[in-house]
Write an enzyme that holds these catalytic residues in place. Structure first.
Site, PDB file in Angstrom:
ATOM      1  N   ARG A 228       0.838  -1.204   0.000  1.00 51.05           N
ATOM      2  CA  ARG A 228       0.000   0.000   0.000  1.00 51.05           C
ATOM      3  C   ARG A 228       0.867   1.246   0.000  1.00 51.05           C
ATOM      4  O   ARG A 228       1.855   1.323   0.751  1.00 51.05           O
ATOM      5  CB  ARG A 228      -0.867   0.059   1.254  1.00 51.05           C
ATOM      6  N   GLU A 257      -3.358   7.647  -5.668  1.00 52.13           N
ATOM      7  CA  GLU A 257      -3.406   6.927  -6.944  1.00 52.13           C
ATOM      8  C   GLU A 257      -4.466   7.542  -7.852  1.00 52.13           C
ATOM      9  O   GLU A 257      -5.593   7.761  -7.387  1.00 52.13           O
ATOM     10  CB  GLU A 257      -3.687   5.436  -6.697  1.00 52.13           C
ATOM     11  N   HIS A 275      -0.656  -0.197  -9.832  1.00 56.11           N
ATOM     12  CA  HIS A 275      -1.403  -1.045  -8.877  1.00 56.11           C
ATOM     13  C   HIS A 275      -1.911  -2.316  -9.588  1.00 56.11           C
ATOM     14  O   HIS A 275      -3.114  -2.564  -9.670  1.00 56.11           O
ATOM     15  CB  HIS A 275      -2.574  -0.249  -8.277  1.00 56.11           C
TER      16      HIS A 275
HETATM   17  N1  LIG Z   1      -0.661  -4.417  -4.922  1.00 58.98           N
HETATM   18  C1  LIG Z   1      -1.773  -5.090  -4.877  1.00 58.98           C
HETATM   19  O1  LIG Z   1      -2.509  -5.161  -5.860  1.00 58.98           O
HETATM   20  C2  LIG Z   1      -2.159  -5.813  -3.638  1.00 58.98           C
HETATM   21  C3  LIG Z   1      -1.795  -5.320  -2.416  1.00 58.98           C
HETATM   22  N2  LIG Z   1      -2.167  -5.978  -1.280  1.00 58.98           N
HETATM   23  C4  LIG Z   1      -1.736  -5.413   0.003  1.00 58.98           C
HETATM   24  O2  LIG Z   1      -0.907  -6.360   0.643  1.00 58.98           O
HETATM   25  C5  LIG Z   1      -1.232  -6.366   2.033  1.00 58.98           C
HETATM   26  C6  LIG Z   1      -0.857  -7.713   2.626  1.00 58.98           C
HETATM   27  O3  LIG Z   1      -1.725  -8.724   2.112  1.00 58.98           O
HETATM   28  P1  LIG Z   1      -1.771 -10.182   2.767  1.00 58.98           P
HETATM   29  O4  LIG Z   1      -0.427 -10.762   2.812  1.00 58.98           O
HETATM   30  O5  LIG Z   1      -2.838 -10.912   2.052  1.00 58.98           O
HETATM   31  O6  LIG Z   1      -2.258  -9.804   4.230  1.00 58.98           O
HETATM   32  P2  LIG Z   1      -2.056 -10.648   5.584  1.00 58.98           P
HETATM   33  O7  LIG Z   1      -3.018 -10.090   6.525  1.00 58.98           O
HETATM   34  O8  LIG Z   1      -2.060 -12.103   5.271  1.00 58.98           O
HETATM   35  O9  LIG Z   1      -0.587 -10.263   6.033  1.00 58.98           O
HETATM   36  C7  LIG Z   1      -0.217  -9.042   6.602  1.00 58.98           C
HETATM   37  C8  LIG Z   1       0.916  -9.324   7.564  1.00 58.98           C
HETATM   38  O10 LIG Z   1       1.412  -8.062   8.024  1.00 58.98           O
HETATM   39  C9  LIG Z   1       1.768  -8.241   9.386  1.00 58.98           C
HETATM   40  N3  LIG Z   1       1.850  -6.956  10.053  1.00 58.98           N
HETATM   41  C10 LIG Z   1       0.825  -6.197  10.527  1.00 58.98           C
HETATM   42  N4  LIG Z   1       1.314  -5.083  11.099  1.00 58.98           N
HETATM   43  C11 LIG Z   1       2.651  -5.143  10.989  1.00 58.98           C
HETATM   44  C12 LIG Z   1       3.704  -4.273  11.387  1.00 58.98           C
HETATM   45  N5  LIG Z   1       3.450  -3.132  12.024  1.00 58.98           N
HETATM   46  N6  LIG Z   1       4.972  -4.636  11.095  1.00 58.98           N
HETATM   47  C13 LIG Z   1       5.223  -5.801  10.450  1.00 58.98           C
HETATM   48  N7  LIG Z   1       4.270  -6.667  10.068  1.00 58.98           N
HETATM   49  C14 LIG Z   1       3.001  -6.333  10.330  1.00 58.98           C
HETATM   50  C15 LIG Z   1       0.702  -9.153   9.928  1.00 58.98           C
HETATM   51  O11 LIG Z   1       1.124  -9.815  11.099  1.00 58.98           O
HETATM   52  C16 LIG Z   1       0.501 -10.116   8.787  1.00 58.98           C
HETATM   53  O12 LIG Z   1       1.311 -11.264   8.937  1.00 58.98           O
HETATM   54  C17 LIG Z   1      -2.722  -6.061   2.058  1.00 58.98           C
HETATM   55  O13 LIG Z   1      -3.095  -5.466   3.277  1.00 58.98           O
HETATM   56  C18 LIG Z   1      -2.915  -5.125   0.908  1.00 58.98           C
HETATM   57  O14 LIG Z   1      -2.854  -3.795   1.359  1.00 58.98           O
HETATM   58  C19 LIG Z   1      -2.870  -7.149  -1.322  1.00 58.98           C
HETATM   59  C20 LIG Z   1      -3.255  -7.682  -2.521  1.00 58.98           C
HETATM   60  C21 LIG Z   1      -2.971  -7.025  -3.787  1.00 58.98           C
HETATM   61  O1  LIG Z   2      -6.479  -6.666  -2.853  1.00 59.46           O
HETATM   62  C1  LIG Z   2      -5.834  -5.636  -2.621  1.00 59.46           C
HETATM   63  O2  LIG Z   2      -5.557  -5.228  -1.486  1.00 59.46           O
HETATM   64  C2  LIG Z   2      -5.363  -4.823  -3.740  1.00 59.46           C
HETATM   65  O3  LIG Z   2      -4.618  -3.910  -3.515  1.00 59.46           O
HETATM   66  C3  LIG Z   2      -5.862  -5.094  -5.087  1.00 59.46           C
HETATM   67  O4  LIG Z   2      -6.489  -3.900  -5.474  1.00 59.46           O
HETATM   68  P1  LIG Z   2      -7.458  -3.880  -6.751  1.00 59.46           P
HETATM   69  O5  LIG Z   2      -8.598  -4.785  -6.448  1.00 59.46           O
HETATM   70  O6  LIG Z   2      -6.648  -4.381  -7.894  1.00 59.46           O
HETATM   71  O7  LIG Z   2      -7.879  -2.453  -6.901  1.00 59.46           O
END
Ligand SMILES: NC(=O)C1=CN([C@@H]2O[C@H](COP(=O)(O)OP(=O)(O)OC[C@H]3O[C@@H](n4cnc5c(N)ncnc54)[C@H](O)[C@@H]3O)[C@@H](O)[C@H]2O)C=CC1
Ligand SMILES: O=C(O)C(=O)COP(=O)(O)O
Length: 523
Positions: A228, A257, A275
């Site tokens: 993010r 964004e 993104h």
């Molecule tokens: N670029 C994109 O299109 C996408 C971006 N994302 C982003 O990726 C993030 C992570 O996704 P997941 O792995 O599925 O989530 P998740 O919830 O499985 O993992 C997040 C991890 O971050 C850790 N965490 C929380 N606070 C923390 C801190 N202060 N310091 C270190 N670690 C900490 C948690 O313990 C957890 O293990 C989402 O929240 C989302 O914002 C997710 C999917 C697509």
């Molecule tokens: O799943 C997430 O957290 C993402 O960042 C993906 O975002 P999007 O659905 O591609 O706009």
């Protein structure tokens, strides 16, 4: 007919369960293009739609917001909770796509692939300008080892990298299983050659890699953010790029964004994508079908699995919890109608088989029943806890090993300004709900319909008098139960009646010396 608004671009194939249901009307339009927002029951979004408190106030019929993806930072979850709107997401549908994208970005970054691509296409053949670095043998720092971070760790190991992880919630066991080194944040910062962030954007993670922490990294470090915008502070990044401390940056996400910070994008060593982490056919189908099925279940009154602001219940658990959930709601209504006065504290004790279930959900059902009798706004199990706190009512729940002798028992005590109310109830499979104790009196009745609750002295003739008054008012008695503590002492009578009991009837009852009080309760 339910109305569902899909306000971001979501895979139509994935939406099929909703599109093919004849009881559901799906509209695919941006929020800004819709003028009858108040009619929608469900709203489906990705990251573009901002679900603000203002929007929630306009969507007065809204019951559920579904995020076809992971991050819910574009949704005001607190406001949704306040308005009783369930928020769900699709937590694992895009994990692999995002991990693969991050890896593609990492390889591109250290081998200058985007820059070399532009160069070749512009007619140059400048091999020496794009000398890269191997990933093999390098230390990769992963901040946040959740679903995506873990998949990156596996791939990094396959590339022969040494994986250093900072995640305050990472257990030793899990770190061992994944073969990663669990470190303090400062250790990751000091030792990693490449750092990638995979946390949600929260108060704690905003600016996590800012002026101070980037300053602790190795000179020549590579940084990636495919999680993010805002987790890496963009102004700090510009500073460390300018002084040559950070060697290269890969960004899929931005503080705003589309990005407005041209200065950051103008660095040759910054590569970027718009993104795209979750933008694969597979991920989009996964997340769309996950949320479509969940929304369909929810609209049909079934439990949802991936709620952000409700306990997550599987169908199996929901089926087990449902009788207690219904019973707790009735107990809440009963307590609230009995107590018609300000209440400070509600304590609930669970015993037996019910204590093994998700009791927080049952407690919320009690609170929803209780508050539903006293507040105008819609109260449900999503916002009941918050509403109770806002009204100065504290609540607690405890698990007790035994005591009542029933296979399961919910015991509630409500402390008011002037008095206390207590009730115990049980659920007997194939028989139903029973109230087994009211204010310390043994009793046994099915809580439903119009209930007359009489406190009296245990004397001959009282029951007959009550029966006569009801008869004189044309009220038929369906069931009648009496309970007393001692012969000739305080006693109660609980009658379920076939007709509403009016004030005149109550007045007629309390005129008798031996009748202390009489109340009606509608369940
Ligand atoms: N670029 C994109 O299109 C996408 C971006 N994302 C982003 O990726 C993030 C992570 O996704 P997941 O792995 O599925 O989530 P998740 O919830 O499985 O993992 C997040 C991890 O971050 C850790 N965490 C929380 N606070 C923390 C801190 N202060 N310091 C270190 N670690 C900490 C948690 O313990 C957890 O293990 C989402 O929240 C989302 O914002 C997710 C999917 C697509
Ligand atoms: O799943 C997430 O957290 C993402 O960042 C993906 O975002 P999007 O659905 O591609 O706009």
């Amino acid at each position: 007919m339910f109305h569902v608004l899909v306000s971001d671009s979501i895979s139509s194939d994935g939406l099929a369960p909703l599109l093919n249901d004849e009881n559901i009307n799906v509209v695919q339009k941006k929020v800004s293009e819709v003028d009858d927002l108040e009619k929608y029951d469900a709203l489906l979004v990705r990251s573009a739609t901002k679900v603000t408190e203002e929007l929630l106030q306009k969507m007065t019929n809204l019951k559920i917001v579904a995020r076809a993806g992971v991050g819910v930072d574009n949704i005001d979850v607190e406001a949704a909770t306040k308005y009783g709107v369930v928020v769900i997401n699709a937590p694992d549908g895009n994990t692999i796509s995002t991990a693969e994208h991050t890896f593609a970005m990492m390889a591109s970054l250290v081998r200058h692939i985007p820059q070399a691509n532009v160069s070749v296409k512009s007619g140059e053949w400048n091999r020496s300008a794009f000398l890269g670095t191997e990933l093999y043998g390098k230390s990769l720092g992963i901040i946040g080892l959740g679903r995506i971070g873990s998949e990156i760790a596996k791939r990094a190991k396959a590339f022969g990298m040494n994986v250093l992880v900072f995640d305050p919630f990472l257990t030793k066991d899990r770190a061992q299983k994944l073969g990663v080194n669990s470190c303090k944040l400062d250790e990751v910062l000091a030792q990693a050659d490449i750092i990638t962030v995979h946390t949600p954007l929260t108060k704690e993670t905003r600016g996590l890699l800012g002026k101070e922490n980037i300053g602790k990294t190795k000179k020549g470090v590579y940084l990636l953010n495919c999680a993010r915008g805002g987790i890496i502070d963009e102004e700090a990044l510009i500073h460390y790029l300018e002084i040559g401390h950070v060697k290269g940056v890969a960004l899929d996400v931005f503080e705003v964004e589309p990005p407005v910070n041209r200065k950051l994008l103008d660095f040759e060593q910054v590569i970027a994508t718009p993104h795209l982490g979750a933008s694969t056919k597979e991920a989009q189908l996964n997340v769309a079908s996950q949320v479509a099925e969940e929304v369909l279940k929810f609209l049909n009154g079934k439990p949802v699995t991936n709620s952000i602001n409700l306990p997550t219940l599987t169908k199996d658990i929901f089926d087990k919890i449902q009788p207690f959930y219904k019973l707790a709601k009735k107990l809440g209504q009963l307590a609230s109608q009995y107590m018609k006065e300000p209440v400070q504290h509600i304590g609930i004790v669970y015993e037996g088989t019910v204590a093994e279930l998700e009791t927080s959900f049952i407690t919320k059902a009690f609170l929803a029943g209780f508050l539903g009798e006293r507040v105008d706004s819609t109260v449900n199990e999503v916002n009941a806890g918050l509403m109770a706190k806002e009204r100065g009512i504290s609540f607690s729940e405890k698990i007790a090993s035994n005591g009542s002798g029933y296979a399961n028992c919910i015991a509630v005590q409500v402390d008011g300004d002037h008095r206390t109310f207590s009730v115990k109830a049980t659920y007997i499979p194939n028989y139903g709900e029973r109230i087994v104790d009211l204010n310390g009196f043994d009793i046994d009745f099915y809580p439903a319909g119009e209930v007359l609750y009489v406190e009296h002295i245990d004397k001959p003739g009282v029951i007959g008098r009550v029966g006569k008054v009801l008869g004189d008012h044309g009220v038929n008695i369906a069931t009648m139960q009496v309970g007393r503590k001692n012969i000739g002492g305080e006693a109660i009578m609980v009658l379920t009646c076939d007709k509403l009991i009016d004030d005149q009837l109550i007045e007629a009852l309390v005129q008798f010396d031996d009748i202390v009080s009489a109340k009606t309760i509608h369940l």
